[in-house]
Design a protein around this motif. Sequence first.
Motif, PDB file in Angstrom:
ATOM      1  N   UNK A   1       0.816  -1.217   0.000  1.00 15.32           N
ATOM      2  CA  UNK A   1       0.000   0.000   0.000  1.00 15.32           C
ATOM      3  C   UNK A   1       0.850   1.268   0.000  1.00 15.32           C
ATOM      4  N   UNK A   2       2.044   1.225   0.593  1.00 18.10           N
ATOM      5  CA  UNK A   2       2.873   2.423   0.739  1.00 18.10           C
ATOM      6  C   UNK A   2       3.796   2.661  -0.455  1.00 18.10           C
ATOM      7  N   UNK A   3       3.677   1.859  -1.498  1.00 19.99           N
ATOM      8  CA  UNK A   3       4.643   1.905  -2.603  1.00 19.99           C
ATOM      9  C   UNK A   3       4.713   3.276  -3.259  1.00 19.99           C
ATOM     10  N   UNK A   4       3.588   3.942  -3.462  1.00 17.94           N
ATOM     11  CA  UNK A   4       3.601   5.258  -4.106  1.00 17.94           C
ATOM     12  C   UNK A   4       4.332   6.294  -3.255  1.00 17.94           C
ATOM     13  N   UNK A   5       4.207   6.188  -1.933  1.00 21.58           N
ATOM     14  CA  UNK A   5       4.851   7.155  -1.053  1.00 21.58           C
ATOM     15  C   UNK A   5       6.332   6.875  -0.891  1.00 21.58           C
TER      16      UNK A   5
ATOM     17  N   UNK B   1       1.912  15.724 -11.020  1.00 20.24           N
ATOM     18  CA  UNK B   1       3.191  16.397 -11.259  1.00 20.24           C
ATOM     19  C   UNK B   1       3.080  17.917 -11.358  1.00 20.24           C
ATOM     20  N   UNK B   2       2.098  18.477 -12.088  1.00 24.64           N
ATOM     21  CA  UNK B   2       2.029  19.952 -12.138  1.00 24.64           C
ATOM     22  C   UNK B   2       1.894  20.583 -10.764  1.00 24.64           C
ATOM     23  N   UNK B   3       1.097  19.984  -9.878  1.00 26.82           N
ATOM     24  CA  UNK B   3       0.945  20.533  -8.536  1.00 26.82           C
ATOM     25  C   UNK B   3       2.229  20.389  -7.730  1.00 26.82           C
TER      26      UNK B   3
ATOM     27  N   UNK C   1      -3.128  18.895  -0.738  1.00 26.86           N
ATOM     28  CA  UNK C   1      -4.191  17.946  -0.443  1.00 26.86           C
ATOM     29  C   UNK C   1      -4.585  17.159  -1.691  1.00 26.86           C
ATOM     30  N   UNK C   2      -4.583  17.835  -2.851  1.00 26.70           N
ATOM     31  CA  UNK C   2      -4.901  17.134  -4.100  1.00 26.70           C
ATOM     32  C   UNK C   2      -3.862  16.054  -4.395  1.00 26.70           C
ATOM     33  N   UNK C   3      -2.593  16.363  -4.147  1.00 25.43           N
ATOM     34  CA  UNK C   3      -1.523  15.378  -4.357  1.00 25.43           C
ATOM     35  C   UNK C   3      -1.692  14.201  -3.401  1.00 25.43           C
TER      36      UNK C   3
ATOM     37  N   UNK D   1       0.252   8.033 -11.239  1.00 22.80           N
ATOM     38  CA  UNK D   1       0.207   9.236 -10.409  1.00 22.80           C
ATOM     39  C   UNK D   1       0.834  10.441 -11.105  1.00 22.80           C
ATOM     40  N   UNK D   2       1.053  10.329 -12.408  1.00 24.87           N
ATOM     41  CA  UNK D   2       1.654  11.462 -13.107  1.00 24.87           C
ATOM     42  C   UNK D   2       0.774  12.714 -13.160  1.00 24.87           C
TER      43      UNK D   2
END
Length: 497
Positions: free
Chosen positions: A256-260, A315-317, A291-293, A311-312
């Motif tokens: 579950x934590x892979x993205x972080x 990136x702009x934020x 918060x959006x990220x 999760x690309x």
Amino acid sequence: MEAAGGLLARRSEAVRLRKRQSVLYSTPGGVAGQRGAGKLSEGAGVAAPLGGSTSGPSPVPSPGAAGGPVRLLAFTLALRTLNCFFVQTSFVPDEYWQSLEVAHRMVFNYGYLTWEWTHGLRGYSYPLIFASIYKALQLLAMDDVKLLIWVPRLAQAVLAAFADVKLYSLVQHLENAETAKCVLQIFSFGSTCNYYSSHCCYPMDTFGPQAFFARTEESRPYPTLLHSSWWVLVQLNFLKFNVLQNLGTFYGSHPWHWYFTQGLPVILGTHLPLFVHGCVLAPKRYRIFLMAVIWTVLVYSMLSHKEFRFIYPVMPFCMVFCGYSLKHLKAWKKSAAICLFLSNLLPALYTGLIHQRGSLDVMSHIQQLCNDSYQSQASVFIMMPCHSTPFYSHVHCPLKMRFLQCPPDLTGNASYIDEADVFYSNPLGWLNKEFYNDTLLPSHLIFFSVLEQEISSFLALRGYEKTATVFHTQVPQGRVGSHIYVYRKKKPETNHT
């Protein structure tokens, strides 16, 4: 007269009081003074450089200058167009199979639809962009395969450039022109020179339009009509497939934590310290972006199957915080910008021009078969991990082609093994069983170099000869080899008596 003189004096004093209250005359140390300085610079057409000084020009044109918005759009468009020609490698199959291949089928009535389309997990809103381009080229009798490949890339560059300009306008509205320039420089230059962005964000999968429109991979804003009489809601099918049935694990799963712990740090790369620093420094009005990220990453973390590209859209934020950090580095600003550029340039050149380029280069060898006199007799079998190469969108002729299939099992069969896995478990045995009769043999075989030795006896016995060797990568692994081989079945010799 005295009363009139007193009235004039009061009016003069009142005018001076209003001037002192204006942000244009605030103290330079205040926030208002900072914003006013940004607008003064913008109005005068003087762009503050990345180093923070106004003594030199910035590489990003100021929208406040004469023709500023047009110049800014031209600048971002030129940079994105450069990125189109800069990226000559492939990253993921969806770059082609979920966009160009679908559009090609819509317009020219032949092309391959993957299993996602037959089960309502994809919608036509995104491929419709390229289908419109293909239809225009067809009506103009300009549907050459090169144009079918490059015009969609340029269309994506236009969308990405538009996203760049809108990001600049957003930050300028929230902060000032100087911060907006820092954000745009990091976002536009970073997406071109970032070692990960430049590789995976091929124009068919670029994050610019995805960030400001809809995700093209996993969600669609509209119901979709498939080749049947039933309407389906893509979001509902996606929820059922990925959440309720959790079938996405067929393509791999992560904790579950892979993205972080891995996903977000990897796509940010050397921008990560600036992102963290910007999150600490940014005022409260920026919390909505953070918060959006966090929300996006949390939602995708609930899915077992995870990929960097999912999760690309955040990136702009993230670049907003990086730009805010860069603006406040003061004396270290220019050094940090140079460090970012140099630390990403060489990896970007390598991944954009060298690593995994064979999947695209080999298509030119297949295209040559379309011009061959015996096209009707030619057939191609791509014996590589499924969807390793583009398909009809990069060939543009009704050539007989086949590839190893790898759809997931939707029937609940626990012992299910897809065709690609069955093939790689015993390539030689599979080939002998599949092509038990010489009349079934394809005229051309395409496969990675790691497979050659294992099937060499089949190639020799069935009369195949190597006609082309295409470089792919210097880092082969597993089923992916360093080169791609093209084998052609020898033509039978004619006996002259």
